[in-house]
Design an enzyme around this catalytic site. Structure first.
Site, mmCIF file in Angstrom:
data_model
loop_
_atom_site.group_PDB
_atom_site.id
_atom_site.type_symbol
_atom_site.label_atom_id
_atom_site.label_comp_id
_atom_site.label_asym_id
_atom_site.label_seq_id
_atom_site.Cartn_x
_atom_site.Cartn_y
_atom_site.Cartn_z
ATOM 1 N N HIS A 67 -3.709 -11.967 -4.839
ATOM 2 C CA HIS A 67 -3.866 -11.027 -3.952
ATOM 3 C C HIS A 67 -2.432 -10.510 -3.923
ATOM 4 O O HIS A 67 -1.840 -11.027 -2.540
ATOM 5 C CB HIS A 67 -4.457 -11.438 -2.711
HETATM 6 C C1 LIG Z 1 -9.803 -9.544 -9.208
HETATM 7 C C2 LIG Z 1 -9.549 -9.531 -7.500
HETATM 8 C C3 LIG Z 1 -10.611 -9.973 -6.780
HETATM 9 C C4 LIG Z 1 -10.440 -9.838 -5.274
HETATM 10 N N1 LIG Z 1 -11.454 -10.411 -4.670
HETATM 11 C C5 LIG Z 1 -11.342 -10.276 -3.618
HETATM 12 C C6 LIG Z 1 -12.238 -10.781 -2.228
HETATM 13 O O1 LIG Z 1 -13.357 -11.558 -2.839
HETATM 14 N N2 LIG Z 1 -12.019 -10.679 -1.043
HETATM 15 C C7 LIG Z 1 -11.020 -10.005 -0.303
HETATM 16 O O2 LIG Z 1 -11.011 -9.952 0.743
HETATM 17 N N3 LIG Z 1 -10.131 -9.555 -1.319
HETATM 18 C C8 LIG Z 1 -10.090 -9.608 -2.598
HETATM 19 N N4 LIG Z 1 -9.203 -9.171 -3.604
HETATM 20 C C9 LIG Z 1 -8.036 -8.379 -2.921
HETATM 21 C C10 LIG Z 1 -8.288 -6.885 -2.353
HETATM 22 O O3 LIG Z 1 -8.893 -6.245 -3.291
HETATM 23 C C11 LIG Z 1 -6.719 -6.440 -2.234
HETATM 24 O O4 LIG Z 1 -6.175 -7.072 -1.207
HETATM 25 C C12 LIG Z 1 -6.855 -5.010 -1.535
HETATM 26 O O5 LIG Z 1 -7.855 -4.045 -2.278
HETATM 27 C C13 LIG Z 1 -5.410 -4.574 -1.297
HETATM 28 O O6 LIG Z 1 -5.734 -3.280 -0.698
HETATM 29 P P1 LIG Z 1 -4.543 -2.158 -1.170
HETATM 30 O O7 LIG Z 1 -5.036 -0.790 -0.321
HETATM 31 O O8 LIG Z 1 -3.194 -2.691 -0.640
HETATM 32 O O9 LIG Z 1 -4.261 -1.994 -2.515
HETATM 33 P P2 LIG Z 1 -5.422 -1.374 -3.477
HETATM 34 O O10 LIG Z 1 -6.759 -1.553 -3.167
HETATM 35 O O11 LIG Z 1 -4.782 -1.859 -4.935
HETATM 36 O O12 LIG Z 1 -5.076 0.222 -3.389
HETATM 37 C C14 LIG Z 1 -3.921 0.757 -3.931
HETATM 38 C C15 LIG Z 1 -4.268 2.216 -4.335
HETATM 39 O O13 LIG Z 1 -3.040 3.128 -4.801
HETATM 40 C C16 LIG Z 1 -3.251 3.705 -5.914
HETATM 41 N N5 LIG Z 1 -1.885 4.082 -6.344
HETATM 42 C C17 LIG Z 1 -1.325 3.262 -6.924
HETATM 43 N N6 LIG Z 1 -0.045 3.698 -7.303
HETATM 44 C C18 LIG Z 1 -0.105 5.006 -6.896
HETATM 45 C C19 LIG Z 1 0.859 6.062 -7.220
HETATM 46 N N7 LIG Z 1 1.955 6.105 -7.738
HETATM 47 N N8 LIG Z 1 0.230 7.318 -6.535
HETATM 48 C C20 LIG Z 1 -0.844 7.331 -6.048
HETATM 49 N N9 LIG Z 1 -1.723 6.272 -5.700
HETATM 50 C C21 LIG Z 1 -1.275 5.302 -6.326
HETATM 51 C C22 LIG Z 1 -4.181 3.073 -6.745
HETATM 52 O O14 LIG Z 1 -4.976 3.897 -7.484
HETATM 53 C C23 LIG Z 1 -5.025 2.366 -5.493
HETATM 54 O O15 LIG Z 1 -6.154 3.199 -5.385
HETATM 55 C C24 LIG Z 1 -9.334 -9.016 -4.881
HETATM 56 C C25 LIG Z 1 -8.412 -8.600 -5.681
HETATM 57 C C26 LIG Z 1 -8.401 -8.676 -6.922
HETATM 58 C C27 LIG Z 1 -7.451 -8.256 -8.002
#
Ligand SMILES: Cc1cc2nc3c(=O)[nH]c(=O)nc-3n(C[C@H](O)[C@H](O)[C@H](O)COP(=O)(O)OP(=O)(O)OC[C@H]3O[C@@H](n4cnc5c(N)ncnc54)[C@H](O)[C@@H]3O)c2cc1C
Length: 115
Positions: free
Chosen positions: A50
């Site tokens: 994560h």
């Molecule tokens: C395999 C796996 C299993 C997981 N299981 C769980 C679970 O069971 N329970 C739990 O609570 N959490 C889980 N997580 C963690 C959770 O999914 C993440 O912590 C959460 O999605 C993070 O959210 P975020 O918005 O920070 O990032 P993200 O969800 O990664 O969103 C980032 C976004 O930015 C976009 N992006 C990236 N670069 C650019 C750019 N240059 N321009 C425009 N857009 C861009 C991407 O396309 C994406 O849509 C898991 C993660 C993984 C990898």
């Protein structure tokens, strides 16, 4: 990781596993050399961790965003995702990332009302 895979094989091919062990599915018993194992690892490995904290929120010099999630030193830019967590949390990150989004929406709405 190459060493780890070799240790794993030593364990699984030990006598204690004789009654449980089937045929090796991946990378397969033909994958023997360090180079072949490394190639397999490079092609197939990934992370299920994560990742957080690359844009940490705070008020110290290392903070990228302030407590309103505004990027320090840049006008009109917020970061709203798990990257703003100052440290790795102990629970799962998804619900926390959603709450960061909810909080930011409120901050933006309040900010809009104040203008
Ligand atoms: C395999 C796996 C299993 C997981 N299981 C769980 C679970 O069971 N329970 C739990 O609570 N959490 C889980 N997580 C963690 C959770 O999914 C993440 O912590 C959460 O999605 C993070 O959210 P975020 O918005 O920070 O990032 P993200 O969800 O990664 O969103 C980032 C976004 O930015 C976009 N992006 C990236 N670069 C650019 C750019 N240059 N321009 C425009 N857009 C861009 C991407 O396309 C994406 O849509 C898991 C993660 C993984 C990898």
């Amino acid at each position: 990781m190459v060493e780890g895979l070799k240790i794993l094989r030593q364990i699984v091919y030990s006598d204690a596993f004789n009654e449980f062990r089937g045929e090796e599915i991946a990378p397969g018993s033909s994958v023997r050399s360090d180079k072949a194992i490394e190639d397999y690892i490079r092609q197939t490995c990934g992370t299920a961790w994560h990742p957080v904290g690359t844009c940490k929120m705070g008020i110290d010099q290392m903070a990228v965003v302030d407590p309103q999630l505004k990027v320090r030193g840049i006008e009109g830019l917020r970061v709203v995702d798990a990257s703003i967590m100052p440290t790795m949390i102990t629970g799962n990150t998804n619900a926390s990332a959603i709450m960061i989004g909810e909080k930011a929406a409120d901050l933006i709405k309040v900010g809009t009302k104040l203008r």
